[in-house]
Enzyme design. Structure first.
Site, mmCIF file in Angstrom:
data_model
loop_
_atom_site.group_PDB
_atom_site.id
_atom_site.type_symbol
_atom_site.label_atom_id
_atom_site.label_comp_id
_atom_site.label_asym_id
_atom_site.label_seq_id
_atom_site.Cartn_x
_atom_site.Cartn_y
_atom_site.Cartn_z
ATOM 1 N N ARG A 1 0.822 -1.219 0.000
ATOM 2 C CA ARG A 1 0.000 0.000 0.000
ATOM 3 C C ARG A 1 0.848 1.259 0.000
ATOM 4 N NH1 ARG A 1 -4.942 -0.393 4.085
ATOM 5 N NH2 ARG A 1 -3.293 0.424 5.376
ATOM 6 N N GLU B 1 4.115 -6.986 14.881
ATOM 7 C CA GLU B 1 3.438 -7.158 16.163
ATOM 8 C C GLU B 1 3.475 -8.616 16.602
ATOM 9 O OE1 GLU B 1 -0.285 -4.644 17.022
ATOM 10 O OE2 GLU B 1 -0.182 -4.774 14.827
#
Length: 188
Positions: free
Chosen positions: A68, A105
């Site tokens: 993106r 994460e």
């Protein structure tokens, strides 16, 4: 050219982005930019807004991260009269690369850039569409530094990470540079 109705604001663009709760997992609020970029005017305005702080920065290259990040970084490069360099995930580039592993994460991933994509001393602007843990940005910065380029940032619209927030680590690793945040984190 001036936009009808006056200058664009981050808030007006923010309204064009769909918020999807619990995606990709429970507890995450996902900012879906497809509702912004499908509209030519708001998409162009977002590129203008992100490019404005760097119009006089003599940018040689804009580096964007898969995937993106490409959506915003390539048009920014065109507007700045700069080249575009993609940073991709492991195994996606066809020629000789350098790579760096970075933290997510929930694990790690690897980024690559072509070894000949950036020359020593070039002025590089790094652009991504969002900031979560900062791992992708840190990894990309590491790649750019390995190629001995200058990571630039102009003193406009900068925010310093809160020392109590996970982004404090990002600030320390940026060696005194501040991070330009004109994406999701400004809209929270």
């Amino acid at each position: 050219p001036p936009r009808p109705g006056g200058p664009v604001s981050v808030d007006s663009l923010r309204e064009q982005i769909r918020e999807v709760p619990d995606f990709p997992k429970p507890g995450i609020l996902f900012y879906d930019i497809t509702t912004l970029i499908k509209q030519p005017q708001p998409f162009a305005e977002s590129i203008d807004l992100m490019t404005e702080p760097f119009k006089d920065a003599k940018v040689d290259l804009v580096v964007g991260m898969e995937s993106r990040g490409f959506i915003f970084s390539a048009p920014m490069a065109i507007r700045l009269g700069a080249g575009f360099v993609p940073v991709r995930k492991l195994g996606k580039l066809p020629s000789e690369t350098i790579s760096v592993e970075y933290a997510l994460e929930y694990g790690t991933n690897t980024l690559e850039v072509h070894k000949d994509a950036i020359a020593p001393g070039q002025r590089v602007l790094i652009v991504d569409d969002l900031l979560a843990t900062g791992g992708t940005v840190l990894g990309t910065m590491d790649l750019v530094r390995q190629l001995k380029a200058e990571i630039i940032a102009e003193p406009e619209r900068f925010v310093e990470p809160d020392p109590e927030a996970p982004l404090a680590l990002l600030d320390q690793k940026m060696a005194g540079k501040k991070l330009l945040l004109i994406t999701n984190s400004e809209w929270d």
